[in-house]
Design a protein around this motif. Structure first.
Motif, mmCIF file in Angstrom:
data_model
loop_
_atom_site.group_PDB
_atom_site.id
_atom_site.type_symbol
_atom_site.label_atom_id
_atom_site.label_comp_id
_atom_site.label_asym_id
_atom_site.label_seq_id
_atom_site.Cartn_x
_atom_site.Cartn_y
_atom_site.Cartn_z
ATOM 1 N N ALA A 140 0.832 -1.202 0.000
ATOM 2 C CA ALA A 140 0.000 0.000 0.000
ATOM 3 C C ALA A 140 0.865 1.249 0.000
ATOM 4 O O ALA A 140 0.634 2.187 -0.771
ATOM 5 C CB ALA A 140 -0.925 -0.005 1.218
ATOM 6 N N HIS A 141 1.883 1.275 0.857
ATOM 7 C CA HIS A 141 2.778 2.428 0.905
ATOM 8 C C HIS A 141 3.549 2.572 -0.406
ATOM 9 O O HIS A 141 3.749 3.688 -0.911
ATOM 10 C CB HIS A 141 3.746 2.297 2.079
ATOM 11 N N LEU A 142 3.965 1.436 -0.965
ATOM 12 C CA LEU A 142 4.722 1.452 -2.219
ATOM 13 C C LEU A 142 3.895 2.050 -3.350
ATOM 14 O O LEU A 142 4.317 3.005 -4.024
ATOM 15 C CB LEU A 142 5.155 0.030 -2.567
ATOM 16 N N TRP A 143 2.712 1.483 -3.586
ATOM 17 C CA TRP A 143 1.920 1.920 -4.732
ATOM 18 C C TRP A 143 1.299 3.297 -4.497
ATOM 19 O O TRP A 143 1.143 4.066 -5.451
ATOM 20 C CB TRP A 143 0.871 0.868 -5.058
ATOM 21 N N TYR A 144 0.974 3.604 -3.247
ATOM 22 C CA TYR A 144 0.488 4.948 -2.960
ATOM 23 C C TYR A 144 1.609 5.956 -3.222
ATOM 24 O O TYR A 144 1.382 7.011 -3.817
ATOM 25 C CB TYR A 144 0.005 5.033 -1.515
ATOM 26 N N GLY A 145 2.818 5.604 -2.811
ATOM 27 C CA GLY A 145 3.957 6.484 -3.060
ATOM 28 C C GLY A 145 4.183 6.711 -4.550
ATOM 29 O O GLY A 145 4.398 7.849 -4.992
ATOM 30 N N LEU A 146 4.113 5.635 -5.337
ATOM 31 C CA LEU A 146 4.289 5.786 -6.778
ATOM 32 C C LEU A 146 3.197 6.652 -7.392
ATOM 33 O O LEU A 146 3.466 7.508 -8.243
ATOM 34 C CB LEU A 146 4.295 4.411 -7.451
ATOM 35 N N SER A 147 1.960 6.425 -6.973
ATOM 36 C CA SER A 147 0.857 7.202 -7.543
ATOM 37 C C SER A 147 0.981 8.671 -7.179
ATOM 38 O O SER A 147 0.702 9.551 -7.999
ATOM 39 C CB SER A 147 -0.496 6.644 -7.087
ATOM 40 N N LEU A 148 1.433 8.958 -5.950
ATOM 41 C CA LEU A 148 1.666 10.348 -5.563
ATOM 42 C C LEU A 148 2.782 10.966 -6.394
ATOM 43 O O LEU A 148 2.721 12.139 -6.770
ATOM 44 C CB LEU A 148 2.014 10.420 -4.074
ATOM 45 N N GLY A 149 3.812 10.162 -6.683
ATOM 46 C CA GLY A 149 4.897 10.656 -7.517
ATOM 47 C C GLY A 149 4.418 10.991 -8.913
ATOM 48 O O GLY A 149 4.790 12.030 -9.481
ATOM 49 N N ASP A 155 6.799 15.259 -2.030
ATOM 50 C CA ASP A 155 7.063 15.185 -0.585
ATOM 51 C C ASP A 155 6.228 14.083 0.054
ATOM 52 O O ASP A 155 6.727 13.292 0.865
ATOM 53 C CB ASP A 155 6.779 16.532 0.086
ATOM 54 N N GLU A 156 4.951 14.032 -0.306
ATOM 55 C CA GLU A 156 4.081 12.977 0.218
ATOM 56 C C GLU A 156 4.526 11.616 -0.304
ATOM 57 O O GLU A 156 4.506 10.614 0.434
ATOM 58 C CB GLU A 156 2.633 13.247 -0.187
ATOM 59 N N ALA A 157 4.909 11.581 -1.572
ATOM 60 C CA ALA A 157 5.370 10.329 -2.159
ATOM 61 C C ALA A 157 6.602 9.806 -1.444
ATOM 62 O O ALA A 157 6.730 8.601 -1.168
ATOM 63 C CB ALA A 157 5.674 10.525 -3.651
ATOM 64 N N ARG A 158 7.526 10.699 -1.112
ATOM 65 C CA ARG A 158 8.750 10.300 -0.427
ATOM 66 C C ARG A 158 8.430 9.679 0.928
ATOM 67 O O ARG A 158 9.031 8.668 1.321
ATOM 68 C CB ARG A 158 9.655 11.539 -0.281
ATOM 69 N N ALA A 159 7.474 10.258 1.661
ATOM 70 C CA ALA A 159 7.109 9.717 2.977
ATOM 71 C C ALA A 159 6.564 8.298 2.849
ATOM 72 O O ALA A 159 6.904 7.408 3.653
ATOM 73 C CB ALA A 159 6.079 10.628 3.646
ATOM 74 N N GLU A 160 5.733 8.066 1.837
ATOM 75 C CA GLU A 160 5.157 6.726 1.652
ATOM 76 C C GLU A 160 6.232 5.726 1.232
ATOM 77 O O GLU A 160 6.273 4.598 1.730
ATOM 78 C CB GLU A 160 4.037 6.774 0.611
ATOM 79 N N ARG A 163 8.436 4.760 4.079
ATOM 80 C CA ARG A 163 7.753 3.823 4.973
ATOM 81 C C ARG A 163 7.821 2.405 4.403
ATOM 82 O O ARG A 163 8.079 1.441 5.132
ATOM 83 C CB ARG A 163 6.294 4.247 5.153
ATOM 84 N N ALA A 164 7.604 2.266 3.101
ATOM 85 C CA ALA A 164 7.687 0.945 2.471
ATOM 86 C C ALA A 164 9.084 0.358 2.627
ATOM 87 O O ALA A 164 9.251 -0.835 2.943
ATOM 88 C CB ALA A 164 7.314 1.045 0.993
ATOM 89 N N LYS A 165 10.119 1.185 2.431
ATOM 90 C CA LYS A 165 11.500 0.709 2.567
ATOM 91 C C LYS A 165 11.804 0.321 4.009
ATOM 92 O O LYS A 165 12.560 -0.622 4.255
ATOM 93 C CB LYS A 165 12.465 1.795 2.095
ATOM 94 N N LEU A 166 11.239 1.038 4.950
ATOM 95 C CA LEU A 166 11.450 0.698 6.355
ATOM 96 C C LEU A 166 10.832 -0.655 6.685
ATOM 97 O O LEU A 166 11.396 -1.450 7.449
ATOM 98 C CB LEU A 166 10.843 1.791 7.246
ATOM 99 N N LEU A 167 9.691 -0.949 6.083
ATOM 100 C CA LEU A 167 8.997 -2.206 6.355
ATOM 101 C C LEU A 167 9.708 -3.392 5.713
ATOM 102 O O LEU A 167 9.785 -4.472 6.301
ATOM 103 C CB LEU A 167 7.552 -2.121 5.849
#
Length: 205
Positions: A140-149, A155-160, A163-167
């Protein structure tokens, strides 16, 4: 030590039902094959997910797994979207009929909205629902981040993406997507560095 659960997590625990061990085993085998990210792996994943469903038709996760396989099969050009997306959408809807709180199903439907319907508002809503039900859902964080990008909200994409990389720190799928996110933002040197990191992970595995 006390666990602090969201209202959604408490509701899911209250709804939890017994899972057939054989169905769960087939589902886990499907997840393993899916993560190989290969044509053969996708085909094997579908077989395992269908086995899980044949054992327990009311077990929702294999339906969500089928969505992931079909959508990425289209993304990797193993299948044309017109062939892959209809069964993927049907499986996502079925998963949510069984368990409306299944984060994986919301993720899958969000990906369809984002990647194939080009409906960003609905995709964003689905990704946020997935994260609300399971804050540790790396997909979810990965694909949400990509879609935000893709929407230019870097900035929002980077946060998501962080989070995916941390998980899942060593996921080549996440690292590769992180590289693309840097590329979208025109951070080209950082993109190259992240792609090199992903290549190093593959080489060491």
């Amino acid at each position: 030590m006390r666990a602090i659960l969201t209202p959604e997590e408490r509701a899911r625990l209250q709804r939890s039902a017994a899972i057939d061990p054989a169905a769960h085993d087939a589902y886990l085998r499907g997840r393993f094959e899916f993560r190989q990210r290969s044509r053969d792996g996708f085909a094997a994943a579908i077989r395992h997910y269908e086995t899980a469903i044949s054992i327990d038709p009311d077990f929702a996760p294999p339906y969500a797994g089928i969505v992931h396989v079909y959508t990425l099969s289209a993304g990797f050009l193993h299948l044309p979207p017109r062939t892959a997306v209809p069964p993927a959408r049907a499986a996502a809807v079925k998963a949510l009929e069984i368990d409306a709180g299944l984060a994986d199903a919301h993720v899958s439907l969000g990906f369809i909205y984002f990647r194939y319907d080009y409906d960003f508002p609905r995709a964003e809503s689905a990704f946020k629902q997935a994260i609300a039900f399971n804050p540790s859902a790396d997909q979810a964080h990965l694909w949400y981040g990509l879609s935000l990008g893709w929407a230019g909200r870097f900035d929002e994409a980077r946060a998501e993406m962080d989070r995916a990389k941390l998980l899942v720190p060593l996921s080549t799928a996440i690292l590769g997507s992180d590289g693309w996110l840097h590329y979208f933002a025109r951070h080209y040197q950082r993109a190259i560095a992240v792609f090199d990191e992903a290549i190093a992970v593959v080489a060491s595995s």
